[in-house]
Write a protein that holds these residues in place. Structure first.
Motif, PDB file in Angstrom:
ATOM      1  N   ALA A   1       0.726   4.239  -2.738  1.00  0.00           N
ATOM      2  CA  ALA A   1       0.498   5.613  -2.265  1.00  0.00           C
ATOM      3  C   ALA A   1       1.645   6.539  -2.665  1.00  0.00           C
ATOM      4  O   ALA A   1       1.422   7.710  -2.967  1.00  0.00           O
ATOM      5  CB  ALA A   1       0.299   5.621  -0.752  1.00  0.00           C
TER       6      ALA A   1
ATOM      7  N   ILE B   1      -8.912   4.024   5.201  1.00  0.00           N
ATOM      8  CA  ILE B   1      -8.249   4.686   6.336  1.00  0.00           C
ATOM      9  C   ILE B   1      -8.758   4.167   7.682  1.00  0.00           C
ATOM     10  O   ILE B   1      -7.946   3.900   8.570  1.00  0.00           O
ATOM     11  CB  ILE B   1      -8.335   6.229   6.219  1.00  0.00           C
TER      12      ILE B   1
ATOM     13  N   VAL C   1      -1.393  13.277  -4.264  1.00  0.00           N
ATOM     14  CA  VAL C   1      -2.714  13.523  -3.670  1.00  0.00           C
ATOM     15  C   VAL C   1      -3.267  14.884  -4.071  1.00  0.00           C
ATOM     16  O   VAL C   1      -4.461  15.030  -4.331  1.00  0.00           O
ATOM     17  CB  VAL C   1      -2.620  13.391  -2.124  1.00  0.00           C
TER      18      VAL C   1
ATOM     19  N   TYR D   1       0.835  -1.208   0.000  1.00  0.00           N
ATOM     20  CA  TYR D   1       0.000   0.000   0.000  1.00  0.00           C
ATOM     21  C   TYR D   1       0.868   1.256   0.000  1.00  0.00           C
ATOM     22  O   TYR D   1       0.528   2.242  -0.657  1.00  0.00           O
ATOM     23  CB  TYR D   1      -0.948   0.004   1.208  1.00  0.00           C
TER      24      TYR D   1
ATOM     25  N   LEU E   1      -1.533   9.834   2.304  1.00  0.00           N
ATOM     26  CA  LEU E   1      -2.890   9.953   1.774  1.00  0.00           C
ATOM     27  C   LEU E   1      -3.521  11.308   2.068  1.00  0.00           C
ATOM     28  O   LEU E   1      -4.660  11.560   1.665  1.00  0.00           O
ATOM     29  CB  LEU E   1      -3.764   8.823   2.324  1.00  0.00           C
ATOM     30  N   GLN E   2      -2.792  12.169   2.747  1.00  0.00           N
ATOM     31  CA  GLN E   2      -3.292  13.510   3.060  1.00  0.00           C
ATOM     32  C   GLN E   2      -2.782  14.515   2.038  1.00  0.00           C
ATOM     33  O   GLN E   2      -1.645  14.420   1.571  1.00  0.00           O
ATOM     34  CB  GLN E   2      -2.824  13.955   4.441  1.00  0.00           C
TER      35      GLN E   2
ATOM     36  N   TYR F   1      -6.283   5.760  -5.289  1.00  0.00           N
ATOM     37  CA  TYR F   1      -6.323   6.736  -4.189  1.00  0.00           C
ATOM     38  C   TYR F   1      -7.635   6.623  -3.413  1.00  0.00           C
ATOM     39  O   TYR F   1      -7.634   6.570  -2.176  1.00  0.00           O
ATOM     40  CB  TYR F   1      -6.136   8.142  -4.754  1.00  0.00           C
TER      41      TYR F   1
ATOM     42  N   LEU G   1      -7.662   3.499  -1.248  1.00  0.00           N
ATOM     43  CA  LEU G   1      -6.803   3.655  -0.067  1.00  0.00           C
ATOM     44  C   LEU G   1      -7.434   4.606   0.947  1.00  0.00           C
ATOM     45  O   LEU G   1      -7.417   4.341   2.151  1.00  0.00           O
ATOM     46  CB  LEU G   1      -5.408   4.132  -0.471  1.00  0.00           C
ATOM     47  N   LYS G   2      -7.997   5.710   0.472  1.00  0.00           N
ATOM     48  CA  LYS G   2      -8.661   6.664   1.378  1.00  0.00           C
ATOM     49  C   LYS G   2      -9.843   6.005   2.085  1.00  0.00           C
ATOM     50  O   LYS G   2     -10.052   6.205   3.276  1.00  0.00           O
ATOM     51  CB  LYS G   2      -9.166   7.895   0.601  1.00  0.00           C
TER      52      LYS G   2
END
Length: 182
Positions: free
Chosen positions: A83, A149, A88, A79, A173-174, A142, A145-146
């Motif tokens: 990422a 969280i 992002v 992951y 991820l931010q 994305y 993955l988000k």
């Protein structure tokens, strides 16, 4: 929140590409937990491939069912690899296809026969790598993955060994704006 399609057995892996050819071995690698090899196929030199969002969909569905102590560092590193390829802050600036299932439309799939794959790769824009489709591999990866969280956070809280890697993943991820607030 994005609603992701339910996993089906209809993903034509042999017609989707990886960093090293077709995705024919993907399911075997998933079933045998060969995360390092999977990571090499779905992310290479900051490039995501046709198989990437589909692999994430399967793995993240399975991850949500695992106990935190069962999760391996190799899986979290997969992951992290994905990422790390995603910018992002650019996720809203380009256009993706409307649904992930649209990426399985015939116009994006490679032919059944692999004989001419070298010729396909030599094309200026190989099938499935037109701008909209290519950006979609990043966009849906994305979003997947988000969406995971809460799962990553729960694992981090219960598995001290994985906490540093998951913390790094959560930071990736931010957006810059989200990081500035913290």
């Amino acid at each position: 929140m994005y609603t992701f399609p339910h996993l089906t057995n209809n993903i034509p892996w042999q017609r989707l590409t990886t960093a090293y050819g077709r995705g024919t071995d993907i399911l075997r690698l998933i079933e045998s937990g060969q995360y390092a090899e999977l990571a090499n196929l779905i992310e290479h030199q900051s490039t995501l491939w046709q198989t990437t969002p589909w692999v994430l969909l399967i793995l993240l569905q399975e991850l949500s069912k695992q106990k935190p102590e069962q999760v391996s560092l190799q899986e979290i590193q997969l992951y992290l690899a994905v990422a790390s390829a995603i910018n992002v802050d650019e996720m809203d600036s380009q256009h993706a296809v409307e649904t992930m299932n649209e990426l399985l439309d015939e116009r994006y799939l490679w032919p059944e026969d692999e004989e001419d794959d070298e010729l396909w790769w030599e094309e200026e824009e190989p099938r499935g790598y037109e701008q909209e489709a290519f950006f979609s591999y990043y966009s849906f990866s994305y979003l997947l993955l988000k969406d995971a969280i809460p799962v990553f956070t729960a694992i981090m809280e219960e598995n001290d060994k994985l906490a540093p890697a998951i913390q790094e993943l959560l930071l990736m991820l931010q957006s810059e704006g989200e990081r500035a607030v913290e």
